[in-house]
Write a protein that holds these residues in place. Sequence first.
Motif, PDB file in Angstrom:
ATOM      1  N   VAL A 202       0.863  -1.187   0.000  1.00  0.00           N
ATOM      2  CA  VAL A 202       0.000   0.000   0.000  1.00  0.00           C
ATOM      3  C   VAL A 202       0.894   1.230   0.000  1.00  0.00           C
ATOM      4  O   VAL A 202       1.857   1.318   0.775  1.00  0.00           O
ATOM      5  N   ILE A 203       0.586   2.179  -0.882  1.00  0.00           N
ATOM      6  CA  ILE A 203       1.295   3.453  -0.930  1.00  0.00           C
ATOM      7  C   ILE A 203       0.307   4.543  -0.558  1.00  0.00           C
ATOM      8  O   ILE A 203      -0.703   4.741  -1.243  1.00  0.00           O
ATOM      9  N   VAL A 204       0.568   5.229   0.534  1.00  0.00           N
ATOM     10  CA  VAL A 204      -0.327   6.275   1.025  1.00  0.00           C
ATOM     11  C   VAL A 204       0.148   7.623   0.492  1.00  0.00           C
ATOM     12  O   VAL A 204       1.252   8.072   0.814  1.00  0.00           O
ATOM     13  N   THR A 205      -0.676   8.255  -0.341  1.00  0.00           N
ATOM     14  CA  THR A 205      -0.352   9.590  -0.861  1.00  0.00           C
ATOM     15  C   THR A 205      -1.229  10.603  -0.131  1.00  0.00           C
ATOM     16  O   THR A 205      -1.396  10.518   1.074  1.00  0.00           O
ATOM     17  N   PHE A 206      -1.809  11.554  -0.831  1.00  0.00           N
ATOM     18  CA  PHE A 206      -2.596  12.601  -0.185  1.00  0.00           C
ATOM     19  C   PHE A 206      -4.076  12.374  -0.436  1.00  0.00           C
ATOM     20  O   PHE A 206      -4.482  12.001  -1.543  1.00  0.00           O
ATOM     21  N   SER A 207      -4.871  12.590   0.594  1.00  0.00           N
ATOM     22  CA  SER A 207      -6.307  12.358   0.514  1.00  0.00           C
ATOM     23  C   SER A 207      -7.026  13.413   1.341  1.00  0.00           C
ATOM     24  O   SER A 207      -6.434  14.061   2.214  1.00  0.00           O
ATOM     25  N   THR A 208      -8.329  13.558   1.083  1.00  0.00           N
ATOM     26  CA  THR A 208      -9.139  14.487   1.875  1.00  0.00           C
ATOM     27  C   THR A 208      -9.608  13.852   3.180  1.00  0.00           C
ATOM     28  O   THR A 208     -10.261  14.520   3.985  1.00  0.00           O
ATOM     29  N   VAL A 229       4.048   2.151   2.695  1.00  0.00           N
ATOM     30  CA  VAL A 229       4.975   3.279   2.559  1.00  0.00           C
ATOM     31  C   VAL A 229       4.139   4.537   2.400  1.00  0.00           C
ATOM     32  O   VAL A 229       3.019   4.500   1.871  1.00  0.00           O
ATOM     33  N   VAL A 230       4.662   5.672   2.882  1.00  0.00           N
ATOM     34  CA  VAL A 230       3.909   6.921   2.917  1.00  0.00           C
ATOM     35  C   VAL A 230       4.661   8.009   2.170  1.00  0.00           C
ATOM     36  O   VAL A 230       5.871   8.187   2.376  1.00  0.00           O
ATOM     37  N   VAL A 231       3.971   8.712   1.293  1.00  0.00           N
ATOM     38  CA  VAL A 231       4.541   9.894   0.653  1.00  0.00           C
ATOM     39  C   VAL A 231       4.406  11.053   1.634  1.00  0.00           C
ATOM     40  O   VAL A 231       3.289  11.418   2.016  1.00  0.00           O
ATOM     41  N   PRO A 232       5.514  11.645   2.099  1.00  0.00           N
ATOM     42  CA  PRO A 232       5.423  12.705   3.116  1.00  0.00           C
ATOM     43  C   PRO A 232       4.924  14.019   2.529  1.00  0.00           C
ATOM     44  O   PRO A 232       5.079  14.301   1.341  1.00  0.00           O
ATOM     45  N   LEU A 253      11.452  16.212  11.382  1.00  0.00           N
ATOM     46  CA  LEU A 253      12.353  15.853  10.298  1.00  0.00           C
ATOM     47  C   LEU A 253      13.286  17.020  10.009  1.00  0.00           C
ATOM     48  O   LEU A 253      12.828  18.116   9.659  1.00  0.00           O
ATOM     49  N   ARG A 254      14.553  16.781  10.166  1.00  0.00           N
ATOM     50  CA  ARG A 254      15.560  17.796   9.852  1.00  0.00           C
ATOM     51  C   ARG A 254      16.227  17.399   8.534  1.00  0.00           C
ATOM     52  O   ARG A 254      16.963  16.420   8.469  1.00  0.00           O
TER      53      ARG A 254
END
Length: 461
Positions: A202-208, A229-232, A253-254
């Motif tokens: 599963v690839i999590v991108t952007f959602s409402t 995996v997640v798209v930040p 996150l630096r």
Amino acid sequence: MIRQKRVRMYRIADSAMLMLAITTAVLASPGQTTTSDFLWGAGYALLTLLILEARGFYGLRLHQSPVDMIARVFAATSIAAMVLTFSHAIIDNEPQIAQQTLRLWVFALVFLGAGRLGITFDRARALRRGETGLNTLIVGSGSVGHLIAQRLVARPELGLRPIGFLDKEPLIDNTEERDGLPVLGASWDLQEVVQRYNVEQVIVTFSTAPHAVMLNLIRRCRELGVEVVVVPRLFEEVNNRVEVEHLGGVPLLRAATVDPKGWQFAFKYALDRIIAGLGLIAISPLLGMLALAVRLSSPGPIFYRQRRVGLDGREFDMLKFRSMRVAESSDDFVPQGGMAPGGVEGVDRRTRVGEFLRRTSLDELPQLVNVLRGEMSLVGPRPERTRFARSFEQHVYRYGDRHRVKSGLTGWAQVQGLRGQTSLADRVEWDNYYIENWSLWLDLKIALMTVPALLGRQSVE
């Protein structure tokens, strides 16, 4: 599951190659072979496998280049060799410890590296021929979700086959429109979709969907045994140097950045000039022969000078061996459909010598002079013609950012297959990735990847 079977296959193959390497190394030793030698070798093999496991070598990655893979094998076998040498010196202080360990290390590196490369190349070929990859579900059907889907479809060798989207409020109404992938449901349909389509990634991108809903979805994926995996957010600013710090329970996150105006790039450019100067001296006989061949191929100058845009938008004359017959007027080629210019444009005026030079990229060798002058670098974004670059800066997202560094003879986009008339937006994305993740190791990796990239393709430009 396919993922688990593949990981198990990698572990078995690596174990077999290591044992074969250890056996060969022990039998090849000049002295008398003893049981102790085999025991120390088996210990070395086990230690190498443990190091590989601890460093995440058996976690399936989206993409790992052969250069990166060999580097990780080199690191693991080297660490194991150092530990073995130290242990050997304490337990059994023999005079031939260094030679024995060196022999074990060399054979392990060669056998393990060759075995893993063979499996990787065979797997990539099978996927390109149509073998099914891991069924992949994309959460979020917005622009980023569709970009992920397009990339996975375009690169089947990555081993992830997108089957559709999960989104309560997709950007499209028709479930079979964009990318040929349907919207299979909303977040509450996750378990049903995973079971029906045998989803393993599963690839999590952007959602409402609300934050709590997305967190619950990720946790539910883990309960179902599905890799996530997640798209930040703000992913354009995330590079390979990201460090995770914590403020209480909140991760920060630096993203350490590389300053194109800093000492690292000053060192890179100085090294470029030294290598270019030595290279020109070394290949001067070849340059002389090519210059003579161009002169005899057709009337006209030996070198072709073309105005290009480089560091900070400054223009310079990029040199090439002339590969075409001289034209009475300049070409009026205009790239179409978001494609970058390159290759043969308009009427084909290449000479027979020119066809050979373009096919082998030998026409690019005079650009070492541009590097020596400080106008270009050995590795960096390929420079574009002035009339195209000024237009692209106005219409292509982040195009101007690629001018933060000097242009290169070869670049990250080129070794990824983005040469000639290919997607301009993709090329710009890869160029900016290179700048934001630059290191001397990345330059070396690109240089090594350029060699196989040149073997079966057309000219870079």
